[in-house]
Structures are given as structure tokens and as C-alpha cells.
Write a protein that holds these residues in place. Structure first.
Motif, PDB file in Angstrom:
ATOM      1  N   ARG A 130       5.053   1.370 -11.480  1.00 32.20           N
ATOM      2  CA  ARG A 130       5.463  -0.029 -11.320  1.00 32.20           C
ATOM      3  C   ARG A 130       4.851  -0.616 -10.044  1.00 32.20           C
ATOM      4  O   ARG A 130       4.305  -1.724 -10.047  1.00 32.20           O
ATOM      5  N   ALA A 131       4.929   0.136  -8.959  1.00 29.31           N
ATOM      6  CA  ALA A 131       4.340  -0.323  -7.698  1.00 29.31           C
ATOM      7  C   ALA A 131       2.825  -0.422  -7.815  1.00 29.31           C
ATOM      8  O   ALA A 131       2.226  -1.399  -7.348  1.00 29.31           O
ATOM      9  N   GLN A 132       2.206   0.563  -8.465  1.00 27.43           N
ATOM     10  CA  GLN A 132       0.757   0.527  -8.641  1.00 27.43           C
ATOM     11  C   GLN A 132       0.338  -0.668  -9.492  1.00 27.43           C
ATOM     12  O   GLN A 132      -0.668  -1.319  -9.209  1.00 27.43           O
ATOM     13  N   ILE A 136       1.892  -3.526  -9.754  1.00 29.42           N
ATOM     14  CA  ILE A 136       2.034  -4.729  -8.922  1.00 29.42           C
ATOM     15  C   ILE A 136       0.819  -4.875  -8.014  1.00 29.42           C
ATOM     16  O   ILE A 136       0.240  -5.956  -7.901  1.00 29.42           O
ATOM     17  N   LEU A 137       0.414  -3.776  -7.392  1.00 33.25           N
ATOM     18  CA  LEU A 137      -0.749  -3.833  -6.508  1.00 33.25           C
ATOM     19  C   LEU A 137      -2.033  -4.125  -7.287  1.00 33.25           C
ATOM     20  O   LEU A 137      -2.880  -4.891  -6.824  1.00 33.25           O
ATOM     21  N   ASP A 138      -2.165  -3.536  -8.460  1.00 30.12           N
ATOM     22  CA  ASP A 138      -3.357  -3.781  -9.272  1.00 30.12           C
ATOM     23  C   ASP A 138      -3.452  -5.238  -9.702  1.00 30.12           C
ATOM     24  O   ASP A 138      -4.534  -5.805  -9.749  1.00 30.12           O
ATOM     25  N   SER A 139      -2.312  -5.838 -10.005  1.00 33.29           N
ATOM     26  CA  SER A 139      -2.336  -7.220 -10.478  1.00 33.29           C
ATOM     27  C   SER A 139      -2.714  -8.198  -9.369  1.00 33.29           C
ATOM     28  O   SER A 139      -3.217  -9.285  -9.642  1.00 33.29           O
ATOM     29  N   ILE A 183      -2.163  -1.189   3.590  1.00 33.46           N
ATOM     30  CA  ILE A 183      -0.784  -0.883   3.999  1.00 33.46           C
ATOM     31  C   ILE A 183       0.093  -0.649   2.765  1.00 33.46           C
ATOM     32  O   ILE A 183       0.828   0.337   2.689  1.00 33.46           O
ATOM     33  N   LEU A 184       0.006  -1.542   1.795  1.00 33.41           N
ATOM     34  CA  LEU A 184       0.845  -1.418   0.595  1.00 33.41           C
ATOM     35  C   LEU A 184       0.440  -0.214  -0.249  1.00 33.41           C
ATOM     36  O   LEU A 184       1.302   0.456  -0.830  1.00 33.41           O
TER      37      LEU A 184
END
Length: 143
Positions: A46-48, A50-53, A65-66
Motif C-alpha cells: 500500500r505504501a509502495q 502510494i509512492l509509485d503513484s 525519505i519516504l
């Protein structure tokens, strides 16, 4: 998603997910182990996602950082990248890194909100287009 939910995901849920994966390694095969692994992977993915989007729109330092938070890299290691004085004043470096991290969360949230607005605009446009086509069809059938 709110800022608090985003922070909770990166600060609490991701470290807990990695801890859960560690615990699952030591467990015997079974339903509980599979559940622990699948739920931990779900949080991390889920976090990945979000970062990919938002990855293309994030500044490099924010993305770094994220990404480190999503990979559960200790803050001390991340601080070494940003601050030369980390060995001399580690508390100051961690404090400054946390400030940068908070800014990164705010920028990420802003990007996520912009994406949601864009998706809603596209959805509204397509719904309006569908309504217009139906009206035009009704007019042709009447006329």
C-alpha cells in the motif's frame, strides 16, 4: 486519506509490518503465519503504491525519505545521507530529518489530493458526457 493516516501508515504500520514479517519467519507453517505475512505485505505494498503513484511529481529528497520509511530503513542511516554532522550531533540530525519527513508527508498528501481531484473531474466529465449522449439519443428517437 488525511495527513494523520498517511503519517500513521509510514511511522507505525510499516515498522509493525516488518516486525510481523520477522515474527512470521520464526513461526511454524500454518494459517497464522500465512495471515501475518499477507497482512504485512499488504501494508508495505500500500505504501509502495502510494509512492509509485506520486513518484514522478515528488522531489528527490522527499521520495528518498519516504522510500526509506517504506523500506523501514533506520532514521540514523537516512540522516547520514542528508547531514554531515550526524556523527557529531546525532540528535540534531534526527530532529532535522523528522522535520524534512513531515514536509515530505505534506507534499505527498497534496499530490494525492490533486490526483483525487483530477480523477473526480475525469469521472464527472465522463458522467456528463454519458448524460449528454443519452439526451441526444432520446431526441433522435423522438424527432
Amino acid at each position: 486519506m488525511t495527513l494523520d493516516e498517511l503519517k500513521r501508515l509510514f511511522r507505525k504500520q510499516i515498522p509493525a509490518a516488518y516486525e510481523s514479517l520477522k515474527e512470521a519467519e520464526a513461526m511454524p507453517e500454518g494459517e497464522v503465519k500465512r495471515y501475518k505475512i499477507s497482512s504485512a505485505i499488504e501494508v508495505i505494498e500500500r505504501a509502495q503504491d502510494i509512492l509509485d503513484s506520486c513518484g514522478d511529481d515528488l522531489k528527490f529528497k522527499d521520495e528518498l525519505i519516504l522510500a526509506h520509511r517504506a523500506e523501514n530503513v533506520p532514521r540514523e542511516r537516512t540522516a547520514v545521507i542528508f547531514f554531515d554532522y550526524v556523527n557529531i550531533e546525532p540528535t540534531r540530525a534526527i530532529k532535522n530529518l523528522k522535520a524534512l519527513e513531515n514536509l515530505a508527508y505534506k507534499r505527498l498528501l497534496k499530490l494525492l489530493n490533486n490526483q483525487e481531484v483530477h480523477i473526480e473531474d475525469v469521472s464527472n466529465t465522463s458522467q456528463q458526457s454519458m448524460v449528454d449522449r443519452l439526451k441526444a439519443r432520446e431526441q433522435r428517437m423522438k424527432g
